[in-house]
Design an enzyme around this catalytic site. Structure first.
Site, short mmCIF file in Angstrom:
data_model
loop_
_atom_site.label_atom_id
_atom_site.label_comp_id
_atom_site.label_asym_id
_atom_site.label_seq_id
_atom_site.Cartn_x
_atom_site.Cartn_y
_atom_site.Cartn_z
N ASP A 119 6.09 1.78 8.28
CA ASP A 119 5.89 3.14 8.86
C ASP A 119 6.51 4.12 8.04
OD1 ASP A 119 5.10 5.24 10.62
OD2 ASP A 119 6.04 4.46 12.18
N ASP A 143 4.57 -4.03 19.94
CA ASP A 143 4.72 -3.83 21.15
C ASP A 143 4.79 -2.25 21.44
OD1 ASP A 143 7.32 -3.12 19.60
OD2 ASP A 143 8.13 -2.61 21.87
P1 IMP Z 1 9.60 1.86 9.88
O1 IMP Z 1 9.53 3.21 10.60
O2 IMP Z 1 8.80 1.65 8.60
O3 IMP Z 1 11.24 1.73 9.75
O4 IMP Z 1 9.15 0.95 11.05
C1 IMP Z 1 10.14 0.42 12.24
C2 IMP Z 1 9.51 -0.23 13.12
O5 IMP Z 1 8.74 0.63 14.12
C3 IMP Z 1 8.50 -1.47 13.06
O6 IMP Z 1 8.93 -2.44 12.34
C4 IMP Z 1 7.95 -1.44 14.20
O7 IMP Z 1 8.76 -2.32 15.18
C5 IMP Z 1 7.81 -0.09 14.75
N1 IMP Z 1 6.65 0.74 14.76
C6 IMP Z 1 6.16 1.53 13.81
N2 IMP Z 1 4.95 1.74 14.09
C7 IMP Z 1 4.56 1.14 15.32
C8 IMP Z 1 3.33 1.08 15.85
O8 IMP Z 1 2.36 1.53 15.64
N3 IMP Z 1 3.20 0.28 17.00
C9 IMP Z 1 4.62 -0.55 17.36
N4 IMP Z 1 5.50 -0.50 16.67
C10 IMP Z 1 5.48 0.45 15.65
MG MG Z 2 8.97 -2.54 17.82
#
Ligand code: IMP
Ligand code: MG
Length: 190
Positions: A112, A168
């Protein structure tokens, strides 16, 4: 105590839209596993799953890989129960296996903002693996910090908050066998 069946009617009706069906997910995993198998032929993998969201993906993907491999997990908490990143990042479970001079594949649920992969990659790079690649189940169609990319991506999805197949909302819905979008009234509930 009440146990809900795997696909309880309650959870099903909370989902407004199914983005990826169970069948689509399983078919794509066959392709992804074949690519990983080709790339690591003759090597031994050390897989590092990022808890908790990657558990379904790791379990289904690894059972398709007839490679010698070792499995470890890192526990990371980067969301505090909401649908937006908080910026907080804590390690809730440290690495147990040695990764020095190993071929390491980090597996996460979703790319994300990219913060998780950046931090974990830096942490593992410091431990001097022979090689380090990353694999994510989902990649959201948003700009990632530092243009972070994963080496393997199962699915690219639009910028929507999704649940299921490990992902989740407030620790629920991880056990849905598909990926869906929740009804807006559920996400906006206090
Ligand atoms: P990052 O923002 O790429 O560091 O992602 C961090 C974490 O945010 C991921 O590993 C997920 O656990 C959570 N996350 C990001 N987007 C979603 C979503 O659409 N649904 C559920 N969890 C999310
Ligand atoms: Mg999560």
């Amino acid at each position: 105590m009440v146990f809900l069946p795997l696909q309880s009617p309650v959870m099903q009706t909370d989902v407004a839209e199914i983005l990826l069906s169970e069948k689509q997910i399983q078919a794509r995993l066959d392709e992804l596993a074949a690519a990983i198998q080709r790339d690591y032929a003759g090597k031994e993998l050390t897989v590092v799953g990022i808890l908790t969201g990657s558990v379904m993906f790791v379990a289904d993907l690894l059972r398709r890989l007839p490679l010698p491999l070792r499995l470890d997990n890192i526990g990371v908490s980067s969301y505090s129960g909401a649908t937006q990143p908080t910026g907080e990042f804590t390690i809730t479970k440290a690495l147990r296996l040695d990764v020095r001079d190993r071929d390491v594949l980090v597996i996460d649920d979703i790319l994300d903002t990219g913060h998780t992969l950046i931090r974990i990659r830096a942490m593992i790079t410091a431990l001097q693996p022979r090689s380090l690649k990353t694999c994510v189940f989902l990649e959201k169609d948003v700009p990632h910090t530092g243009n972070t990319q994963a080496d393997y991506v199962a699915f690219k999805i639009p910028n929507k908050f999704v649940v299921g197949y490990g992902l989740d909302y407030r620790e629920h819905y991880r056990n849905l066998p598909y990926v869906g979008v929740l009804r807006p009234d559920i996400i906006s509930a206090p």
